[in-house]
Design a protein around this motif. Structure first.
Motif, PDB file in Angstrom:
ATOM      1  N   MET A   1      13.935   3.227   2.811  1.00  0.00           N
ATOM      2  CA  MET A   1      13.787   2.191   1.833  1.00  0.00           C
ATOM      3  C   MET A   1      14.983   1.250   1.978  1.00  0.00           C
ATOM      4  SD  MET A   1      11.027   3.142   0.308  1.00  0.00           S
ATOM      5  CE  MET A   1      10.178   4.621   0.760  1.00  0.00           C
ATOM      6  N   THR A   2      14.692  -0.039   2.091  1.00  0.00           N
ATOM      7  CA  THR A   2      15.787  -0.993   2.246  1.00  0.00           C
ATOM      8  C   THR A   2      16.094  -1.746   0.963  1.00  0.00           C
ATOM      9  OG1 THR A   2      14.266  -2.697   3.037  1.00  0.00           O
ATOM     10  CG2 THR A   2      15.351  -1.334   4.705  1.00  0.00           C
ATOM     11  N   GLU A   3      15.087  -1.889   0.095  1.00  0.00           N
ATOM     12  CA  GLU A   3      15.299  -2.633  -1.152  1.00  0.00           C
ATOM     13  C   GLU A   3      14.220  -2.258  -2.158  1.00  0.00           C
ATOM     14  OE1 GLU A   3      15.122  -7.266  -2.745  1.00  0.00           O
ATOM     15  OE2 GLU A   3      15.036  -6.880  -0.601  1.00  0.00           O
ATOM     16  N   VAL A  12      10.453  -1.625   3.011  1.00  0.00           N
ATOM     17  CA  VAL A  12      10.730  -0.545   3.938  1.00  0.00           C
ATOM     18  C   VAL A  12      10.904  -1.110   5.338  1.00  0.00           C
ATOM     19  CG1 VAL A  12       9.816   1.626   4.865  1.00  0.00           C
ATOM     20  CG2 VAL A  12       9.216   0.921   2.545  1.00  0.00           C
ATOM     21  N   ASP A  13      11.920  -0.653   6.050  1.00  0.00           N
ATOM     22  CA  ASP A  13      12.117  -1.036   7.443  1.00  0.00           C
ATOM     23  C   ASP A  13      11.330  -0.053   8.301  1.00  0.00           C
ATOM     24  OD1 ASP A  13      12.899  -1.633   9.996  1.00  0.00           O
ATOM     25  OD2 ASP A  13      15.041  -1.367   9.648  1.00  0.00           O
ATOM     26  N   THR A  18       9.631  -5.470   8.343  1.00  0.00           N
ATOM     27  CA  THR A  18       9.701  -5.076   6.933  1.00  0.00           C
ATOM     28  C   THR A  18       8.300  -4.888   6.376  1.00  0.00           C
ATOM     29  OG1 THR A  18      11.784  -6.242   6.615  1.00  0.00           O
ATOM     30  CG2 THR A  18      10.535  -5.709   4.644  1.00  0.00           C
ATOM     31  N   ALA A  19       8.054  -3.713   5.863  1.00  0.00           N
ATOM     32  CA  ALA A  19       6.779  -3.404   5.220  1.00  0.00           C
ATOM     33  C   ALA A  19       7.040  -3.279   3.728  1.00  0.00           C
ATOM     34  CB  ALA A  19       6.216  -2.101   5.777  1.00  0.00           C
ATOM     35  N   GLU A  56       1.861 -11.867   7.899  1.00  0.00           N
ATOM     36  CA  GLU A  56       2.985 -11.016   8.298  1.00  0.00           C
ATOM     37  C   GLU A  56       3.334  -9.983   7.221  1.00  0.00           C
ATOM     38  OE1 GLU A  56       6.185 -13.577   9.489  1.00  0.00           O
ATOM     39  OE2 GLU A  56       5.041 -14.407  11.156  1.00  0.00           O
ATOM     40  N   ARG A  57       2.310  -9.239   6.800  1.00  0.00           N
ATOM     41  CA  ARG A  57       2.491  -8.194   5.786  1.00  0.00           C
ATOM     42  C   ARG A  57       1.951  -6.871   6.300  1.00  0.00           C
ATOM     43  NH1 ARG A  57       2.306 -10.555  -0.128  1.00  0.00           N
ATOM     44  NH2 ARG A  57       3.108 -12.602   0.352  1.00  0.00           N
TER      45      ARG A  57
END
Length: 158
Positions: A1-3, A12-13, A18-19, A56-57
């Motif tokens: 988890m990145t943020e 999530v990276d 980034t997902a 881009e998701r």
């Protein structure tokens, strides 16, 4: 988890891309904030729901890799359980039927709260009261558990 964003999306990276995981995909259980389930820096396995190259998701799901706890309750229709009233709404009372803080809840409709007519649930019960109820219906697709206090207290009720 990145943020973990305050608006309920967890980023999530996944190897340089980034997902994201929207709140409904974090858990089968009700949560107040994504941080109830995940933390920045935590590693998790998730299912990729889609890859949208145009926007881009990449939406992910944690709950897709977990068994739905509601399915257990489908087998328990007719069972008598006890649990605390967690909240009141104009048409009934929510009762937690699993012995855990994030346990599943069911609704006891006003017509099933007492043997007499009930206009407002607060006339009969309060948040925190522990009720004995009968599980009378479980609908996993609609995420609903229907409970009856009247049927739980009436011997031989159907």
């Amino acid at each position: 988890m990145t943020e973990i964003a305050d608006f309920g999306v967890t980023f999530v990276d996944i190897g340089g891309c980034t997902a994201m995981i929207n709140v409904p995909e974090l858990s089968w259980r009700r949560i107040d904030h994504p941080s109830d389930v995940v933390a920045v820096g935590q590693r998790n396995s998730a299912e990729i729901l889609d890859v949208d190259l145009v926007s881009e998701r990449v939406p992910l799901s944690l709950k897709a890799l977990q068994e739905d706890p509601m399915l257990e309750f489908v087998q328990q229709v007719g069972r008598i359980v006890t649990g605390p009233v967690t909240r009141l709404v104009p048409f009934g009372a929510s009762v937690r039927i699993e012995d855990r803080d994030d346990g599943l809840e069911g609704l006891v409709h006003n017509t099933e709260l007492a043997g007499t007519h009930v206009d407002r649930p607060e006339d009969v019960v309060r948040v925190g009261d522990v009720l004995t109820v009968k599980i009378i219906d479980v609908d996993p697709r609609r995420r609903r558990i229907v409970l009856s206090r009247v049927q739980a207290l009436t011997p031989g009720s159907a």
